[in-house]
Motif scaffolding. Structure first.
Motif, mmCIF file in Angstrom:
data_model
loop_
_atom_site.group_PDB
_atom_site.id
_atom_site.type_symbol
_atom_site.label_atom_id
_atom_site.label_comp_id
_atom_site.label_asym_id
_atom_site.label_seq_id
_atom_site.Cartn_x
_atom_site.Cartn_y
_atom_site.Cartn_z
ATOM 1 N N THR A 1 0.821 -1.216 0.000
ATOM 2 C CA THR A 1 0.000 0.000 0.000
ATOM 3 C C THR A 1 0.852 1.262 0.000
ATOM 4 O O THR A 1 0.323 2.365 -0.032
ATOM 5 C CB THR A 1 -0.872 0.011 1.264
ATOM 6 O OG1 THR A 1 0.005 -0.160 2.390
ATOM 7 C CG2 THR A 1 -1.897 -1.104 1.231
ATOM 8 N N SER B 1 6.883 4.668 2.717
ATOM 9 C CA SER B 1 6.930 5.936 3.453
ATOM 10 C C SER B 1 7.729 5.797 4.748
ATOM 11 O O SER B 1 8.478 6.700 5.123
ATOM 12 C CB SER B 1 5.511 6.408 3.786
ATOM 13 O OG SER B 1 4.766 6.496 2.603
ATOM 14 N N ARG C 1 1.785 5.009 10.721
ATOM 15 C CA ARG C 1 2.413 3.849 10.068
ATOM 16 C C ARG C 1 2.902 2.830 11.088
ATOM 17 O O ARG C 1 3.147 1.676 10.746
ATOM 18 C CB ARG C 1 3.612 4.313 9.230
ATOM 19 C CG ARG C 1 3.219 5.231 8.127
ATOM 20 C CD ARG C 1 4.410 5.777 7.362
ATOM 21 N NE ARG C 1 3.892 6.769 6.449
ATOM 22 C CZ ARG C 1 4.287 8.019 6.349
ATOM 23 N NH1 ARG C 1 5.303 8.451 7.071
ATOM 24 N NH2 ARG C 1 3.708 8.859 5.527
ATOM 25 N N THR D 1 2.619 9.371 12.328
ATOM 26 C CA THR D 1 2.358 9.142 10.899
ATOM 27 C C THR D 1 1.249 8.129 10.645
ATOM 28 O O THR D 1 0.780 7.988 9.517
ATOM 29 C CB THR D 1 3.630 8.627 10.197
ATOM 30 O OG1 THR D 1 4.033 7.415 10.849
ATOM 31 C CG2 THR D 1 4.760 9.646 10.269
ATOM 32 N N GLY E 1 -0.387 2.324 13.370
ATOM 33 C CA GLY E 1 -0.323 1.679 12.058
ATOM 34 C C GLY E 1 0.043 0.218 12.169
ATOM 35 O O GLY E 1 -0.002 -0.379 13.250
ATOM 36 N N VAL F 1 2.818 2.081 2.531
ATOM 37 C CA VAL F 1 3.111 2.501 3.904
ATOM 38 C C VAL F 1 4.565 2.192 4.257
ATOM 39 O O VAL F 1 5.271 3.013 4.842
ATOM 40 C CB VAL F 1 2.139 1.814 4.902
ATOM 41 C CG1 VAL F 1 2.471 2.220 6.323
ATOM 42 C CG2 VAL F 1 0.708 2.163 4.562
#
Ligand code: AHM
Length: 344
Positions: free
Chosen positions: A29, A34, A92, A90, A114, A31
């Protein structure tokens, strides 16, 4: 031309590379991409401080001790906070753990959690800071185990085999980030003129012909017979085909990085120096596991002398482990000596 060099005209930034790696996983995805990019940013921020260490009056100690009973350096605190602050909000990460904290670091209630678990040693080799010797940041990323609620200590106590990604940033004569998501090991050098990590060492493989062995030989009298005999074998006694040169910086990331590129073995064995530390000095979660993942991804191997590091089930956050890491045949030889002389 060296196989690891960049082809002129083809410049790959770390962001582009991570995105390309993501394409290998159609279900991804973005994630993880990032999160890795956040860690690259943390590396740049920390590097900007390490290169100004003396000037910025951040050399020296805060006067406090960390959970390992060691003096905390100011740069450790800065690096620790930098990684935490870049990742706490974030959405994440479910939970973090750092070598500098006794317990897990939860995500504050007012921020979303996350799917990933982030473990890190913010500044490894920090006793070298005052002497301008290379130091590094090490990180490990796992999936969280349960999908709801705050992350737990159990999420942090996972085997290395379950890693999603791991890597390090080395602050040396240049700053480099080296990482793997399980598809080889790739190295990037920070170009300070553009402020970006550029691919400089794609698909790193440990050279088959090793050059170095790396160990703190000052502790030899505290070693077991197996480790002593193994060292003699590396030095060319007992039938080793060719003696290896000794190189020991005392900064794990730097010692590992050199051996990754040049071939060799690093070890920090169990010893009898301190009865409170029967398993040596290095930490399983923050140091041994992530570097062992990279070693295996580069065609090497890592062991605690008896079993693969990646197969060890951690039982506590600050667990220590003996570590033998580098070329597979050299590490397996260490296991053989330990089996023959030390295992009762
Ligand atoms: P640190 O967390 O205090 O920096 O200690 C870890 C470091 C490793 O980087 C290195 O491999 C080892 O300690 C060196 O220890 P020694 O001085 O006992 O050889």
């Amino acid at each position: 031309m060296a196989t690891n060099s960049v082809v002129p005209g083809q410049i790959t930034t770390i962001e582009r590379h991570i995105l390309d790696q993501q394409l290998i996983h159609p279900e991804a995805t973005g994630v993880l991409t990032s999160l890795l990019y956040d860690l690259a940013l943390a590396g740049k921020i920390i590097a900007s401080r390490t290169t100004r260490a003396g000037l910025a009056e951040i050399l020296g100690s805060t006067g406090e001790e960390n959970v390992q009973g060691e003096e905390v350096q100011k740069l450790d605190v800065f690096a620790d906070l930098t990684i935490y602050r870049l990742n706490d909000h974030t959405g994440r990460v479910a939970v973090m753990a750092s070598e500098e904290h006794p317990d897990i670091i939860p995500i504050p209630d007012h921020f979303p959690t996350g799917k990933y678990v982030l473990l890190f040693d913010p500044l490894d080799g920090s006793s070298n800071i005052d002497y301008n010797v290379s130091i590094g940041t090490i990180f490990a990323i796992y999936n969280r185990k349960r999908w709801n609620g705050p992350g737990t200590v159990d999420d942090c106590l996972q085997k290395g085999r379950d890693l999603v990604a791991a890597g390090y940033i080395i602050y040396g004569s240049s700053t480099m980030m080296v990482y793997s998501t399980g598809h080889g090991v790739h190295g990037f050098t920070l170009d300070p003129s553009v402020g970006e990590f550029l691919l400089s060492h794609p698909n790193i493989r440990i050279p088959e012909e090793p050059k170095y062995y790396s160990v703190n030989q000052g502790y030899q009298t505290y070693w077991t017979e197996g480790v002593r005999r193994y060292t003699e074998w590396l030095q060319g006694h007992e039938g080793q085909r060719k003696s290896l040169s000794l190189r020991y910086i005392g900064s794990l990331v730097a010692d590992f990085h050199r051996n990754l590129l040049a071939g060799g073995v690093f070890y920090y064995p169990a010893d009898t120096r301190d009865p409170k530390r029967p398993h040596g000095k290095l930490r399983l979660l923050y140091e041994a596991i992530p570097l062992s993942f990279l070693a295996e991804q580069a065609g090497g191997y890592a062991s605690d002398g008896r079993q693969p590091i990646l197969d060890i089930q951690p039982t506590h956050l600050h667990q220590r482990t003996p570590l033998f890491i580098g070329n597979r045949d050299l590490v397996e030889k260490a296991e053989a000596f330990i089996r023959e002389y030390d295992v009762k």
